[in-house]
Structures are given as C-alpha cells and as structure tokens.
Design a protein around this motif. Sequence first.
Motif, PDB file in Angstrom:
ATOM      1  N   ALA A   1       3.338  55.983  10.928  1.00  0.00           N
ATOM      2  CA  ALA A   1       2.611  54.819  11.442  1.00  0.00           C
ATOM      3  C   ALA A   1       2.484  53.719  10.388  1.00  0.00           C
ATOM      4  O   ALA A   1       2.571  53.979   9.185  1.00  0.00           O
ATOM      5  CB  ALA A   1       1.223  55.245  11.912  1.00  0.00           C
ATOM      6  N   PRO A   2       2.235  52.479  10.812  1.00  0.00           N
ATOM      7  CA  PRO A   2       1.935  51.408   9.857  1.00  0.00           C
ATOM      8  C   PRO A   2       0.650  51.719   9.103  1.00  0.00           C
ATOM      9  O   PRO A   2      -0.205  52.471   9.589  1.00  0.00           O
ATOM     10  CB  PRO A   2       1.761  50.172  10.751  1.00  0.00           C
ATOM     11  CG  PRO A   2       2.438  50.512  12.032  1.00  0.00           C
ATOM     12  CD  PRO A   2       2.277  51.989  12.201  1.00  0.00           C
ATOM     13  N   GLY A   3       0.504  51.146   7.933  1.00  0.00           N
ATOM     14  CA  GLY A   3      -0.703  51.349   7.153  1.00  0.00           C
ATOM     15  C   GLY A   3      -1.930  50.787   7.851  1.00  0.00           C
ATOM     16  O   GLY A   3      -1.859  49.787   8.564  1.00  0.00           O
ATOM     17  N   SER A   4      -3.066  51.448   7.656  1.00  0.00           N
ATOM     18  CA  SER A   4      -4.294  51.059   8.352  1.00  0.00           C
ATOM     19  C   SER A   4      -5.281  50.392   7.406  1.00  0.00           C
ATOM     20  O   SER A   4      -5.121  50.439   6.181  1.00  0.00           O
ATOM     21  CB  SER A   4      -4.952  52.298   8.965  1.00  0.00           C
ATOM     22  OG  SER A   4      -5.418  53.166   7.938  1.00  0.00           O
TER      23      SER A   4
ATOM     24  N   LEU B   1       8.139  56.062  19.164  1.00  0.00           N
ATOM     25  CA  LEU B   1       7.699  54.696  19.427  1.00  0.00           C
ATOM     26  C   LEU B   1       7.501  53.905  18.139  1.00  0.00           C
ATOM     27  O   LEU B   1       7.889  52.726  18.056  1.00  0.00           O
ATOM     28  CB  LEU B   1       6.402  54.719  20.233  1.00  0.00           C
ATOM     29  CG  LEU B   1       5.814  53.363  20.647  1.00  0.00           C
ATOM     30  CD1 LEU B   1       6.779  52.626  21.553  1.00  0.00           C
ATOM     31  CD2 LEU B   1       4.461  53.563  21.331  1.00  0.00           C
ATOM     32  N   THR B   2       6.905  54.520  17.126  1.00  0.00           N
ATOM     33  CA  THR B   2       6.670  53.804  15.871  1.00  0.00           C
ATOM     34  C   THR B   2       7.971  53.428  15.179  1.00  0.00           C
ATOM     35  O   THR B   2       8.037  52.404  14.487  1.00  0.00           O
ATOM     36  CB  THR B   2       5.807  54.637  14.906  1.00  0.00           C
ATOM     37  OG1 THR B   2       6.452  55.901  14.651  1.00  0.00           O
ATOM     38  CG2 THR B   2       4.424  54.893  15.472  1.00  0.00           C
ATOM     39  N   ARG B   3       9.014  54.228  15.380  1.00  0.00           N
ATOM     40  CA  ARG B   3      10.308  53.898  14.768  1.00  0.00           C
ATOM     41  C   ARG B   3      11.008  52.771  15.515  1.00  0.00           C
ATOM     42  O   ARG B   3      11.774  52.009  14.919  1.00  0.00           O
ATOM     43  CB  ARG B   3      11.191  55.147  14.703  1.00  0.00           C
ATOM     44  CG  ARG B   3      10.737  56.183  13.697  1.00  0.00           C
ATOM     45  CD  ARG B   3      11.822  57.215  13.458  1.00  0.00           C
ATOM     46  NE  ARG B   3      12.024  58.070  14.605  1.00  0.00           N
ATOM     47  CZ  ARG B   3      11.432  59.255  14.772  1.00  0.00           C
ATOM     48  NH1 ARG B   3      10.581  59.695  13.861  1.00  0.00           N
ATOM     49  NH2 ARG B   3      11.688  59.986  15.836  1.00  0.00           N
ATOM     50  N   LEU B   4      10.779  52.682  16.820  1.00  0.00           N
ATOM     51  CA  LEU B   4      11.467  51.676  17.630  1.00  0.00           C
ATOM     52  C   LEU B   4      10.715  50.350  17.720  1.00  0.00           C
ATOM     53  O   LEU B   4      11.311  49.295  17.942  1.00  0.00           O
ATOM     54  CB  LEU B   4      11.680  52.223  19.049  1.00  0.00           C
ATOM     55  CG  LEU B   4      12.561  53.463  19.172  1.00  0.00           C
ATOM     56  CD1 LEU B   4      12.599  53.938  20.616  1.00  0.00           C
ATOM     57  CD2 LEU B   4      13.974  53.187  18.660  1.00  0.00           C
TER      58      LEU B   4
END
Length: 269
Positions: free
Chosen positions: A145-148, A245-248
């Motif tokens: 996931a992206p950083g939070s 989904l996070t990769r796409l």
Amino acid sequence: MDRRLCLITGASAGIGAEFARQYAALGWDVALTARRKDRLEELATEIESKYGVHAICIVQDLARANSADKILSTLSEQDRHVDALVNNAGYGLPGTFFNTSWKSQAEFLRVLYTAPIELAHKVLPGMSDRGYGRIINVASLAGYAPGSNGHTLYASVKAGLIKFSESLNAECEALDGADIHCTALCPGFTYSEFHDVNGTREQMKSMNKRMWMEAGPVVKAGIDAVNRGQPVVVPGVVNKGLATLTRLMPEPLGRAIMRRQSRTIRRQD
C-alpha cells in the motif's frame, strides 16, 4: 533429536502462537521466543500436552542488539539447530514520525527489520550444510500500500521484508541440491492482539468483517507457500484483490485514498 525444530519469534500470542501450534501439529519441535515468560510457558505446556513434541521457551527482547545471538546460543547449548525460522515479532508504533522519539523508532526498526534479517543470516549457513531450511518473514499487505499518515515506518519495513524474502529465496534456489526456501507472508487485518497494543482497536471495530481473517488460515497459507518455494503469499481472497488493486492503481490516486483512510486505520496522536 530426530524431530526438526522451528524457531518462532513473537510466539506469545496471535499469529506467532498459531505458527507454533501448526508446526507442532506437523510433528516439529518448537522454540518459542518473546518477552512474556508466562505466556510462553503456558503455550509450551499446551503444545507439549496436545502434540507430544518438545517446546523450548526463550525469553528475549529483540530490541536488544545481542538478542539474536542469545536466542541461537540457548538452542546451541541444548544441542539444537534451526530447521525453520518464522520471523513474526512485530507491532505498530502509534503516532507520527515527528511526535515519537528516535529511541522508539530505532527499536521498531530493530525488532521488525534488523533482527529478522540477522536471524536469517545466522541460521542459513547451518541450513545450507544440512541441505534443508524454511524461513517465513511475516510482512503485511501494508507492504503493497501507499505510505500512510502515521505509523510512518510500518509500510516501508514490510515492503523491505517482501523484497528481502524474494531476493533470499532466489539465492536459495541457486544452491545446488538444497531444499531451502524463504517466503514473505503478507496478511491483511488478522484477529490478534496487534490492534490492542497499538491503540487502534476502536477504529478497527468499524471495519467490514469481510476484511478480517482468523490466524489459522493465515498461518497455513504461509507454511504451504514456503514448502512450495513461493517467495510471497497474500492469504485470503479479499487481501489478494487489494494487493492486485494497489499494483494497478495510479500512484497519485492510491496516495489520495490512503490520506483519507489514515485516520481510520492509523493512530496519529
């Protein structure tokens, strides 16, 4: 001793305790290490009684620089070697990078990243000599996931464990005649003490139940994957979908979504 031995860090509860139970059910002896002596001894008694294997308790804090050597020395004194290593110990560090001390951040890095890699480095020569070994690094779906906003180092450490596991598994595959594999296990939300410790239990209660998994199937996915030589495994259909989904997803969109969701899944005070 004819039985193989699995060393499990963070074994006093949750995913770590489940790894101990499942390896014991497969006929392995287990070495359990964590900070809570009473919890380790309780689990060891349960495992020995139920599965008829030997459980070794090693009370150790991985935040200490010499912890890996002490754990392995304790096993060596009992004439045991590590056939499987499960690097499971971990926690979430609440707050932001700015409002937490460097001591807390450094200990976090030690427990979740440096110590697992050190343990792997120190058990691999013996595994190579014997031609057999299993290493499971408990990473996280957060590594995709992206950083939070908050829990600042968590995703980066888990992403690092994923890449480390991929590289180490590739190295092990190149060893002639050796049956040695390394896998990064990447669970999503799993029922354990994790969210109680980092103070996000109340936020988690509002999440859809389909997002959650029990520890049992998570652990089984990790054991099955490492036996297949699969370098990374994401357990659960929902989690697999999220990882894809996070990769796409376009990166700016992913970061925007994470910014909106941070207060739901991360404690920032």
